[in-house]
Design a protein around this motif. Sequence first.
Motif, PDB file in Angstrom:
ATOM      1  N   LEU A  51     -54.204  70.840 -86.400  1.00  0.00           N
ATOM      2  CA  LEU A  51     -55.392  69.990 -86.543  1.00  0.00           C
ATOM      3  C   LEU A  51     -55.017  68.629 -87.128  1.00  0.00           C
ATOM      4  N   ASP A  52     -54.127  68.617 -88.113  1.00  0.00           N
ATOM      5  CA  ASP A  52     -53.696  67.355 -88.720  1.00  0.00           C
ATOM      6  C   ASP A  52     -53.037  66.439 -87.703  1.00  0.00           C
ATOM      7  N   ALA A  53     -52.291  67.028 -86.766  1.00  0.00           N
ATOM      8  CA  ALA A  53     -51.517  66.229 -85.804  1.00  0.00           C
ATOM      9  C   ALA A  53     -52.346  65.745 -84.617  1.00  0.00           C
ATOM     10  N   MET A  54     -53.541  66.276 -84.436  1.00  0.00           N
ATOM     11  CA  MET A  54     -54.352  65.901 -83.272  1.00  0.00           C
ATOM     12  C   MET A  54     -55.075  64.579 -83.527  1.00  0.00           C
ATOM     13  N   PHE A  55     -55.280  63.833 -82.459  1.00  0.00           N
ATOM     14  CA  PHE A  55     -55.990  62.552 -82.554  1.00  0.00           C
ATOM     15  C   PHE A  55     -57.051  62.479 -81.465  1.00  0.00           C
ATOM     16  N   GLU A  56     -58.124  61.753 -81.754  1.00  0.00           N
ATOM     17  CA  GLU A  56     -59.256  61.672 -80.834  1.00  0.00           C
ATOM     18  C   GLU A  56     -59.054  60.526 -79.850  1.00  0.00           C
ATOM     19  N   ARG A  57     -59.417  60.779 -78.593  1.00  0.00           N
ATOM     20  CA  ARG A  57     -59.283  59.766 -77.546  1.00  0.00           C
ATOM     21  C   ARG A  57     -60.578  59.663 -76.757  1.00  0.00           C
ATOM     22  N   PRO A  58     -61.241  58.521 -76.799  1.00  0.00           N
ATOM     23  CA  PRO A  58     -62.438  58.337 -75.962  1.00  0.00           C
ATOM     24  C   PRO A  58     -62.045  58.240 -74.493  1.00  0.00           C
ATOM     25  N   VAL A  59     -62.903  58.744 -73.618  1.00  0.00           N
ATOM     26  CA  VAL A  59     -62.611  58.787 -72.181  1.00  0.00           C
ATOM     27  C   VAL A  59     -63.745  58.128 -71.410  1.00  0.00           C
ATOM     28  N   ALA A  60     -63.387  57.320 -70.429  1.00  0.00           N
ATOM     29  CA  ALA A  60     -64.380  56.664 -69.570  1.00  0.00           C
ATOM     30  C   ALA A  60     -64.532  57.441 -68.272  1.00  0.00           C
ATOM     31  N   ALA A  61     -65.698  57.388 -67.677  1.00  0.00           N
ATOM     32  CA  ALA A  61     -65.937  58.050 -66.393  1.00  0.00           C
ATOM     33  C   ALA A  61     -64.968  57.493 -65.356  1.00  0.00           C
ATOM     34  N   GLY A  62     -64.362  58.401 -64.584  1.00  0.00           N
ATOM     35  CA  GLY A  62     -63.414  57.996 -63.552  1.00  0.00           C
ATOM     36  C   GLY A  62     -61.984  57.879 -64.033  1.00  0.00           C
ATOM     37  N   GLU A  63     -61.747  58.036 -65.334  1.00  0.00           N
ATOM     38  CA  GLU A  63     -60.398  57.900 -65.875  1.00  0.00           C
ATOM     39  C   GLU A  63     -59.537  59.104 -65.499  1.00  0.00           C
ATOM     40  N   HIS A  64     -58.287  58.851 -65.110  1.00  0.00           N
ATOM     41  CA  HIS A  64     -57.335  59.909 -64.792  1.00  0.00           C
ATOM     42  C   HIS A  64     -56.630  60.337 -66.077  1.00  0.00           C
TER      43      HIS A  64
END
Length: 386
Positions: free
Chosen positions: A136-149
């Motif tokens: 959990l400590d090592a994970m990071f959040e990434r926002p995603v846009a529609a259509g993104e690969h």
Amino acid sequence: MSNVPIPEGLKEILLGFTIEVIRNHPRNICDFALQYFAELKNNESKVKGQKVKFNNEAMQIGSEDEDEEFVAPVINRFARRVSVCAESYDPDNEEESREPMVIHFKTDEQRQRLLEACKYIVLFKSLEQDEFFRVLDAMFERPVAAGEHIIEQHEDGDNFYVIQSGIYDVHVMDNGITRLVGTYDNHGSFGELALMYNTPRATTIIARTSGALWCLDRQTFRRIIVKNNAKKRKMYDDFIQTVPLLSSLETYERMKVVDVLVPRQYTDGQQIIAEGESADDFYIVESGQVRITIRRPTQQEGEMYEVEIATCTRGQYFGELALVTNKPRAASAYAVGNVKCLVMDVMAFERLLGPCMEIMKRNIRLWNLEVKIEPVGAVDKCLRSL
């Protein structure tokens, strides 16, 4: 068989073939194999121009002729070979284990959301608590846009992904045609296979909607998850060979069982299964004792009391009766002291324990025959049919 030498080059050839199968998803593996090995034989004279490297688990394959095509009756062509830039990893290497861990700061709100997203991720269920928190400590959040690969088929794997939100479509290119083969809808995880087995991505995953993902980098994934899986395989394989029901399984069958076993711990007096409830899991006692009880009517109408009929200890199992007969639980089970069980869900039970099913059915028939004559004695004599 352990003294039979493995022919030189066999592992590399089979690994190369496996990678091509994962990459191409052939409709007929036999035809694919015939064409693959025929082409491999025909190109023996070109091996020096093809740059093949082997590195323990990882294999790098490149071709001087990047546009070379191979035509087969079922598969139109092999996809262009792509390098697999995967570092080798030794689960027993203590030096790698002592390297500093990656930590990404999170707010309390982010950490709570991450905990919820990871609650049902199968890969995390066998982790010890401290290992889980390191992940959990090592994970990071990434926002995603529609259509993104998010993932591209044939590329190297960089991250493992846990879905926080959003809808993600899974595509596979086969014979030049891209097919939609699945969808993740606001939960689940993906991307582990390329990291675990040092193979290229087998699918393309595209975000249908905007959303967010939790990402775990390749190095941390392999240091924690892969090492844990290797340790778990060794420990649980040694253990289940001592379980009479499972000792008759072939090695590859045992490995499949090991991969789906999930450890669960119970405290003294905690109820593990309840008589009359629907059955979801099969249990093997790894440590401690489990008390088995059944309900019986009292002299007063409508009232019931519980009678202890058996005790399960290390290596014994319970919970299979309801799974085999598709009926509610016939007994209850309680932990005596601290108990650790290895648990298999009903789908894995039905898929993997086929070779053991006749043994369990035979025990159940014995139970049913004797229980009419002497209920308590029958159960004590037929502990494994519980």
